[in-house]
Every structure is written in structure tokens, then in C-alpha cells.
Design a protein around this motif. Structure first.
Motif, short mmCIF file in Angstrom:
data_model
loop_
_atom_site.label_atom_id
_atom_site.label_comp_id
_atom_site.label_asym_id
_atom_site.label_seq_id
_atom_site.Cartn_x
_atom_site.Cartn_y
_atom_site.Cartn_z
N GLN A 97 0.83 -1.20 0.00
CA GLN A 97 0.00 0.00 0.00
C GLN A 97 0.86 1.25 0.00
N LEU A 98 0.27 2.34 -0.50
CA LEU A 98 0.90 3.66 -0.50
C LEU A 98 0.13 4.52 0.48
N ILE A 99 0.85 5.16 1.39
CA ILE A 99 0.24 5.94 2.46
C ILE A 99 0.72 7.38 2.37
N ARG A 100 -0.21 8.33 2.33
CA ARG A 100 0.15 9.75 2.33
C ARG A 100 0.57 10.14 3.74
N VAL A 101 1.76 10.76 3.85
CA VAL A 101 2.35 11.11 5.15
C VAL A 101 2.32 12.62 5.32
N PRO A 102 1.49 13.15 6.21
CA PRO A 102 1.47 14.61 6.41
C PRO A 102 2.75 15.10 7.07
N TYR A 103 3.13 16.31 6.73
CA TYR A 103 4.34 16.93 7.29
C TYR A 103 3.95 18.24 7.96
N TYR A 104 4.29 18.37 9.24
CA TYR A 104 3.88 19.52 10.04
C TYR A 104 5.11 20.27 10.55
N SER A 105 4.90 21.55 10.89
CA SER A 105 5.96 22.27 11.62
C SER A 105 5.94 21.81 13.07
#
Length: 365
Positions: A97-105
Motif C-alpha cells: 500500500q501507498l500511504i500519504r504522510v502529512p508533514y507539520y511544523s
């Protein structure tokens, strides 16, 4: 502020290595520039002989492989990745599977942060990147989001089936219960019985033995013995605990917790005892974490006891507990004490009347 589910997931259906493009089931939430995690959930090969070796992993293949990447472009359901893969994947057989990884400050976790439950094709993983600080004002918890426990089955036929002792039986048999899910996919023709399914707990065999507990980095517990009035007590046809999976820095594979095996049930009117689900995977990359006494948790679910809607008494074998998951923390500074809880679920207790029906199998932990 973040909470609940922050990732999106899609199964990978095909791969064109010449142009580094992947056909996915649903690319609607992915865009150019996104960080993604690719991970293979299954694909291991097991010994499938009707012997004590049943369920032994003979080849992990690419199960447990994972890596980060970036979306370069998207056209419909075709995603092109920025970087060439560094590891091998079995697409589509390995349930990649491909998982979208959020990036935060920086982030403030305001309510329980979790993942999509594993549905057989996607989910089971919580992953995020944080440049500065994660501030926990609520727990991070993927308990029970991993591989599924064996599904309880009750034919409603109270005829005794004592001394069933095979490592596998076909699905929906009268003779044994279903194994817990794990990193290998097997035919329904061998999905029940006391043998393990890699780290998945074995199902209880007739008559009324308990399901084995799921495993991950450790083995699962044995289910309880069959119905005492069968004779020759105790007769060892109980569900075997899930096998230990290999973790080391050389292979760098990670796995969800495997499910517990179901208990053997037959009494008419009972809701049959299923195995508990295993826990999911947590991956956190951050500079700092402030835990505020909140937990990062990846526990297996407790095995399920059978129930009779109109009565508290249920004289059948019980379900095994699911295994704990996997937690990866890549954090530079722990500002306070962080609590990580990662344990297997309890096997279900035997709830039937011993005085009237004799002893039967509880679930393994």
C-alpha cells in the motif's frame, strides 16, 4: 491541532519500473510533492504440511519492507514517484500500500490519534513527520487496528467432535475454528485448525479447545485444552500460539500484530468466540516530543468470549488475544518521560459452567 485519522491509504495494483510509475486503486488524495510511505503487509510463504511445522515461515520474501518517497506527478490513478525504490516489493500479491504522510511544523494532538483499521488491503499504519515538536494532549493509539482475529463460527450442531488434531481444516468446518490473520495469505482449504498461520494464532480444534494467541516479535500463548468429558484429559489439540517473527537491523522489516485464533464452538444459540485483532504500526519522525503523561499505544485486542444473548453461560472454546504492534520513534529530544505501551491482548476466559459441563478451553494470550 490534529486528531483521529490523518493518513490516507491506497493499495498498489501495478508497477512500471521503467518510468517509476504505480497504478493505485485511488489516487484522489495524493498530489505532487506529497511525502508517502510504501509498505508491504503480506507475501510471506509458510510450511503448509499437516505437521508440527505448519505455519513456519519458510520465506519472508518482501513482507515487512517499507520506505519513504515523494510524489513527482499524478495522472488519474497513476502516481509517479520522485526516487527509485531502494527495496523490493511483491505487487500486487504482497498487499503493498501507498500511504500519504502529512508533514507539520509543530502539532498539538487534541484527541486520540489513530489509523485506518486494516481491511485486508490497506490501513493499519499511522505515520507522520514533524519538523519541530509533537505536543500530546491526547493519546496516540492503534490498538486492534492490525491483522484480524480468526472469525468465530458456530454450526449450531452440538454433536461431539472430540480428539480433532489436524493442523489445518477447511473453512466453516464442524471440526475446528479459524486461524488468526498474519503476514501470509493461505487458501480457505487450510484456514482452520490448531496450526499457526505464521504469527497468527491457531484455531481451537474439536471439541471446544481454545484459540491460540497472536504473535509478533514474541510468540502467542497456547489455547486451552478440549472439552474435559471427551476423555483422555487433557488432550493437546488446542490452538497453538502464533510464531515469533524475525526483527533485526539487517533486514529492517516491520509487521502489524497478528490476530488470535478463534475458539471451537458448536452449541446452538451461541454467538461464537472470535480471536482478538492485532495492533497496527506507528511511525513518528520528529525533533521533539512533549508527552504530558499521555501514551503511545499499540496493544492487541482481547480475545472474544462466546455469548448467549439470553444467558450469561456459554460452554464453548474461547478466542485467543491479538498481538501487540510495532512502534518506531525517530525523535531527537524527549522533553519529558514518554510512555510507550505495546502488549498482546488477553485470551478470553472460559465462561461456561464447569460443574455441569466440565472444563473447556480458554483463549491463549
Amino acid at each position: 491541532s490534529i486528531s483521529t485519522i490523518i493518513n490516507t491509504y491506497t493499495p498498489i495494483l501495478a508497477f512500471n519500473p521503467c518510468d517509476n510509475k504505480f497504478t493505485v486503486e485511488d489516487a484522489s488524495t495524493f498530489n505532487a510533492g506529497d511525502t508517502v510511505l510504501m509498505i508491504q503487509m503480506k507475501g510471506a510463504v509458510i510450511d503448509s504440511t499437516n505437521t508440527a511445522a505448519f505455519g513456519t515461515v519458510t520465506d519472508y520474501k518482501n513482507a515487512g519492507n517499507y520506505e519513504f518517497n515523494y510524489v513527482k506527478s499524478k495522472a488519474g490513478n497513476i502516481i509517479e514517484l520522485e526516487n527509485k525504490l531502494t527495496r523490493q516489493y511483491d505487487i500486487p500479491a504482497g498487499k503493498v500500500q501507498l500511504i500519504r504522510v502529512p508533514y507539520y511544523s509543530s502539532v498539538n494532538v487534541t484527541d486520540t490519534l489513530t489509523c485506518l483499521p486494516w481491511d485486508g488491503n490497506k490501513g493499519g499504519v499511522l505515520v507522520l513527520n514533524v519538523r519541530d515538536t509533537i505536543n500530546l494532549n491526547a493519546d496516540i493509539n492503534v490498538s486492534g487496528k492490525g491483522f484480524k482475529g480468526g472469525v468465530g463460527y458456530n454450526p449450531g450442531n452440538a454433536t461431539l467432535t472430540c480428539f480433532q488434531n489436524n493442523y489445518f481444516y477447511p473453512s466453516n468446518t464442524l471440526l475446528a475454528a479459524q486461524k488468526g490473520e498474519s503476514i501470509s495469505t493461505i487458501s480457505p482449504n487450510i484456514s482452520c485448525g490448531k496450526g499457526t498461520l505464521a504469527a497468527g494464532g491457531g484455531g481451537g480444534a474439536g471439541h471446544n479447545s481454545g484459540g491460540g494467541g497472536g504473535g509478533n516479535a514474541g510468540i502467542g500463548g497456547l489455547g486451552g485444552y478440549q472439552l474435559e468429558p471427551c476423555g483422555s484429559s487433557p488432550f493437546d489439540n488446542r490452538g497453538i500460539g502464533g510464531r515469533q517473527l524475525v526483527y533485526n537491523t539487517a533486514t529492517n522489516k516491520i509487521f502489524m500484530g497478528s490476530g488470535g485464533g478463534a475458539g471451537h464452538a458448536d452449541n446452538p444459540g451461541n454467538i461464537p468466540p472470535s480471536g482478538g485483532n492485532g495492533a497496527g504500526i506507528i511511525i513518528i519522525n520528529a525533533d521533539k516530543i512533549l508527552s504530558n503523561s499521555k501514551k503511545i499505544t499499540a496493544n492487541g485486542n482481547t480475545g472474544l468470549a462466546c455469548t448467549i444473548p439470553a444467558s450469561p453461560d456459554c460452554h464453548d472454546g474461547m478466542g485467543g488475544g491479538g498481538a501487540g504492534g510495532t512502534v518506531l520513534l525517530n525523535i531527537n529530544q524527549y522533553i519529558d518521560n514518554s510512555i510507550v505501551e505495546n502488549k498482546g491482548g488477553k485470551g478470553a476466559d472460559m465462561t461456561g459452567s464447569v460443574s455441569t459441563g466440565g472444563r473447556i478451553g480458554a483463549g491463549g494470550g
